[in-house]
Design an enzyme around this catalytic site. Structure first.
Site, PDB file in Angstrom:
ATOM      1  N   ARG A 282       9.609   2.649  11.036  1.00 35.33           N
ATOM      2  CA  ARG A 282      10.628   2.253  10.045  1.00 35.33           C
ATOM      3  C   ARG A 282      11.961   1.940  10.713  1.00 35.33           C
ATOM      4  O   ARG A 282      12.583   2.797  11.325  1.00 35.33           O
ATOM      5  CB  ARG A 282      10.767   3.328   8.956  1.00 35.33           C
ATOM      6  CG  ARG A 282      11.234   4.669   9.436  1.00 35.33           C
ATOM      7  CD  ARG A 282      11.105   5.743   8.346  1.00 35.33           C
ATOM      8  NE  ARG A 282       9.694   6.033   8.108  1.00 35.33           N
ATOM      9  CZ  ARG A 282       9.223   7.204   7.698  1.00 35.33           C
ATOM     10  NH1 ARG A 282      10.040   8.202   7.435  1.00 35.33           N
ATOM     11  NH2 ARG A 282       7.926   7.386   7.528  1.00 35.33           N
TER      12      ARG A 282
ATOM     13  N   SER B  38       7.109   7.023  12.946  1.00 36.87           N
ATOM     14  CA  SER B  38       6.929   5.733  12.268  1.00 36.87           C
ATOM     15  C   SER B  38       7.732   4.600  12.904  1.00 36.87           C
ATOM     16  O   SER B  38       8.606   4.813  13.740  1.00 36.87           O
ATOM     17  CB  SER B  38       7.297   5.893  10.799  1.00 36.87           C
ATOM     18  OG  SER B  38       8.480   5.214  10.508  1.00 36.87           O
TER      19      SER B  38
ATOM     20  N   ASP C 227       4.265  -1.377  11.173  1.00 36.32           N
ATOM     21  CA  ASP C 227       3.772  -0.048  10.844  1.00 36.32           C
ATOM     22  C   ASP C 227       3.207   0.530  12.134  1.00 36.32           C
ATOM     23  O   ASP C 227       2.474  -0.151  12.863  1.00 36.32           O
ATOM     24  CB  ASP C 227       2.682  -0.112   9.768  1.00 36.32           C
ATOM     25  CG  ASP C 227       2.381   1.275   9.264  1.00 36.32           C
ATOM     26  OD1 ASP C 227       2.902   1.643   8.199  1.00 36.32           O
ATOM     27  OD2 ASP C 227       1.654   2.013   9.958  1.00 36.32           O
TER      28      ASP C 227
ATOM     29  N   ARG D 115      -0.315  12.624  10.412  1.00 34.30           N
ATOM     30  CA  ARG D 115       0.991  13.238  10.692  1.00 34.30           C
ATOM     31  C   ARG D 115       1.186  14.467   9.826  1.00 34.30           C
ATOM     32  O   ARG D 115       0.858  14.436   8.642  1.00 34.30           O
ATOM     33  CB  ARG D 115       2.132  12.245  10.407  1.00 34.30           C
ATOM     34  CG  ARG D 115       2.156  11.141  11.424  1.00 34.30           C
ATOM     35  CD  ARG D 115       3.345  10.222  11.278  1.00 34.30           C
ATOM     36  NE  ARG D 115       3.303   9.303  12.402  1.00 34.30           N
ATOM     37  CZ  ARG D 115       3.635   8.025  12.349  1.00 34.30           C
ATOM     38  NH1 ARG D 115       4.089   7.510  11.222  1.00 34.30           N
ATOM     39  NH2 ARG D 115       3.546   7.272  13.413  1.00 34.30           N
TER      40      ARG D 115
ATOM     41  N   ASP E 192       0.801  -1.229   0.000  1.00 37.25           N
ATOM     42  CA  ASP E 192       0.000   0.000   0.000  1.00 37.25           C
ATOM     43  C   ASP E 192       0.835   1.281   0.000  1.00 37.25           C
ATOM     44  O   ASP E 192       0.345   2.345  -0.342  1.00 37.25           O
ATOM     45  CB  ASP E 192      -0.949   0.018   1.216  1.00 37.25           C
ATOM     46  CG  ASP E 192      -0.220  -0.178   2.542  1.00 37.25           C
ATOM     47  OD1 ASP E 192       1.018  -0.286   2.540  1.00 37.25           O
ATOM     48  OD2 ASP E 192      -0.895  -0.236   3.589  1.00 37.25           O
TER      49      ASP E 192
END
Ligand code: MIC
Ligand code: SF4
Length: 641
Positions: free
Chosen positions: A537, A535, A119, A379, A64
């Site tokens: 990440r 995030s 995520d 965000r 996505d």
């Protein structure tokens, strides 16, 4: 058993640890999810661990984020992910199917289950009563091997909802109100659990908007009870068999209570550049706007797009702005087509984009220079939109749609009557863009497809007892992972190529950082409070590690980033006395004696000839993981045994 929803779920899943706030507990994980931007790395790690098949009840790989295909990189990653899913027993959600969190809520999430996802907005599933936590990709890879996931036992904050939302005020305003009260680090170490008579007035997707953006408070997760409303939603999704009731007991005790009377709320907005900078829309109304964007995992459900469609019906988007819409899923789109409401959006001039993250992560839809952009996202960090000097405001779909018509930031209560919307009794179920797991006898022979953008994982050696080097960068409070490792259309496609992506670390803060770090053979990062918010990440740890960073020394850390640093062998240290932050400057030469990391740590500043005390929150296991160079070598050794 008495208890809150949080306690009930944790009690059912606890494998190790003591039930007391701040103590580390290991939880059995029922479900995992990944998305493509973090997924490639997570599956490279899963492959490296070397087990034949996922051991969870359910694992889903979504695509996505990286759906803009400007060259081979993103589509190569998608093919890799699809082959991984077939080989290791995962469900695969094909590109175009929708945003992971919206899809998971519609099709897979269950009350009482634990879910970890690579995520940070994984808590969206808390809207249905899952205990859903965002984590780094490596932690998700480890959970897929059947090993537990460790969290610090949270403080449980009960948010008592009373009353009922007035017309024009919606779930987004509830979470913006929470952010107004506790700001972007008020949730750290906590679970936000909603209860009270107001809960039943909110549908599951509305609850999910609230739990989704609870992430912005730094909370470990947010959760709603599972009640008759949850049951009706799951029955309408043909998942009724998986419904279980899950409510707090009458004498449940919360560590803290926040009272919110829904009837008293009004439309709110988060101002640039923080989701915690909240003001009532009426106080800033009239601001000229150049872009409105509706979508993201926070506000792209059928309810949200129906309300937008009915507000826009019969109007044209104001001349001075663009309106884009990213629906959350194909189910949402199929319904809007069937009900005719898609026509209202198209006729009004909305630009209908893909069912994906899109502009939320700077994958297209960047605003014009100095633009004011009104978004329903979660965000608004500086530069995240792709335009550094754009001013991003976060609002509800009602405010966004009203603004799109008027051309200026508008309190939707200034429009005429609130349009009634009708939700379907039964959702359209079409799972044909999910590819189901292959049975083990067929999956074993599936070949993994690897494009040239997928580079092998870097290896990191064990840490020495003394870390030496220079201060490579010194940053302020609230540094986000978007500052450390930016996303957007140019950089996101490099997520499976660490040598390449590391060239962009701290790009918007100090573009000289990567070259300096390599030139000095590594060193230290100095930061303020809430370092690494945002995030999940892991590239924000992995890429600095690749450049030679061995320790980050700050006033305080955000939860997921802290875990990611440990996972990749970067020692996360905090100042014992926050005032010592002032005594260290860029370029200072430091020695940090970490020893076995069982106790506090001494830092000698050779440039200033000064010693200071550092501390940390590392468990014995964290220390062990750090010393051997990260979680991957640790887990590989464990699996080999
Ligand atoms: C985000 O909203 O920042 C992301 C992109 O979804 C990230 C994950 C990522 O960086 O891939 C998140 O929130 O965890
Ligand atoms: Fe995607 Fe934005 Fe949600 Fe992150 S916050 S998962 S980029 S929609």
């Amino acid at each position: 058993m008495t208890g809150t929803v949080t306690e009930k779920i944790i009690n059912e899943h606890i494998i190790e640890g003591k039930i007391a706030p701040g103590e580390e507990v290991a939880l059995k994980i029922d479900q995992t999810l990944t998305q493509d931007a973090t997924g490639t790395m997570a599956y490279l790690q899963f492959e490296a661990i070397g087990i034949p098949r996922v051991k969870t009840e359910l694992s889903v790989s979504y695509v996505d984020h990286n759906t803009l295909q400007t060259d081979f990189k993103n589509p190569d990653d998608h093919r890799y992910l699809q082959s991984i899913a077939r080989r290791y027993g995962l469900h695969f959600s094909r590109p175009g199917n929708g945003i992971c969190h919206q899809l998971h809520l519609e099709r897979f999430a269950c009350p009482g289950k634990t879910l970890i996802g690579s995520d940070s907005h994984t808590p969206t599933a808390g809207g249905i009563g899952s205990f859903a936590i965002g984590a780094g990709g490596l932690d998700v890879a480890v959970a897929m091997t059947g090993m537990p996931y460790r969290i610090k036992y949270p403080t449980i904050v009960g948010i008592n909802l009373t009353g009922k939302l007035p017309d024009w005020v919606s779930a987004k305003d509830v979470i913006l109100e929470v952010l107004r009260r506790i700001d972007v680090k008020g949730g750290v170490g906590k679970v936000l659990e909603y209860f009270g008579p107001g809960v039943k007035t909110l549908s599951v997707p509305e609850r999910a908007t609230i739990t989704n953006m609870g992430t912005e408070t730094g909370a470990t997760t947010s959760v709603f009870p599972s009640d008759e409303v949850t049951k009706a939603f799951m029955v309408a999704q043909e998942c009724g068999d998986h419904w279980v009731p899950l409510e707090p007991d009458a004498d449940a005790e919360y560590d803290e209570i926040i009272e919110i009377n829904l009837s008293e709320l009004e439309p709110l907005a988060a101002l640039p550049h923080s989701p915690g900078k909240i003001k009532p829309v009426r106080e800033i109304a009239g601001l000229e706007v150049q872009q409105v964007a509706i979508g993201s995992c926070t506000n792209s459900s059928l309810r949200d797009l129906k309300i937008a469609a009915n507000i826009l019906k019969g109007h044209t988007v104001a001349d001075n702005l663009h309106l884009s819409i990213n629906p959350g899923s194909r189910q949402v789109v199929e319904h809007l087509i069937e009900s005719g409401e898609m026509r209202y959006l198209v006729a009004a001039g909305a630009r209908i984009l893909e069912n994906a993250c899109g502009p939320c992560i700077g994958m297209g839809g960047a605003p014009s220079s100095h633009a004011v952009s009104i978004r329903t996202f979660n965000r608004n960090f500086e530069g995240r939109s792709g335009t550094k000097d754009a001013q991003i405001f976060l609002v509800s779909p009602e405010v966004a749609a009203a603004t799109a018509i008027k051309g200026v930031l508008t309190d939707p209560r200034d429009l005429n009557d609130y349009p009634p919307i009708e939700m379907p009794q039964q959702f359209i179920i079409n799972d044909n863009m999910f590819i189901r797991p292959l049975p083990p006898e067929e999956s074993a022979s599936v070949e993994i497809v690897r494009g040239p953008n997928i580079k092998p994982l870097p290896d990191f050696p064990p840490l020495p007892g003394t870390l030496e080097g220079e201060v490579l960068i010194k940053v302020e409070d609230n540094i986000t992972t978007d500052h450390i490792m930016p996303a957007g259309a140019k950089i996101l496609p490099l997520r499976s190529n660490i040598p390449e992506i590391s060239k962009y670390v701290f790009e918007a803060v100090d573009p000289g950082f990567p070259a300096r770090a390599l030139d000095k053979s590594g060193g230290f990062i100095i930061g303020g409070d809430n370092y690494g918010q945002g995030s999940s990440r892991e590239h924000a740890a992995l890429a600095p590690k690749y450049l030679g960073v061995n320790a980050v020394i700050v006033k305080s850390f955000a939860r997921i980033h802290l875990a990611n640093l440990i996972n990749f062998g970067i020692v996360p240290l905090t100042f014992k006395d926050a005032a010592d932050y002032e005594s260290i400057a860029l370029g200072d030469k430091l020695e940090v004696f970490i020893g076995d990391l069982r106790s506090d740590v001494k830092l000698r500043n050779l440039t200033k000839d000064k010693e200071i005390e550092l501390t940390h929150s590392l468990s014995q296991l964290d220390a062990e993981i750090l010393k051997i160079g990260g979680k991957l070598p640790w887990v590989k050794a464990k699996v080999a045994k």
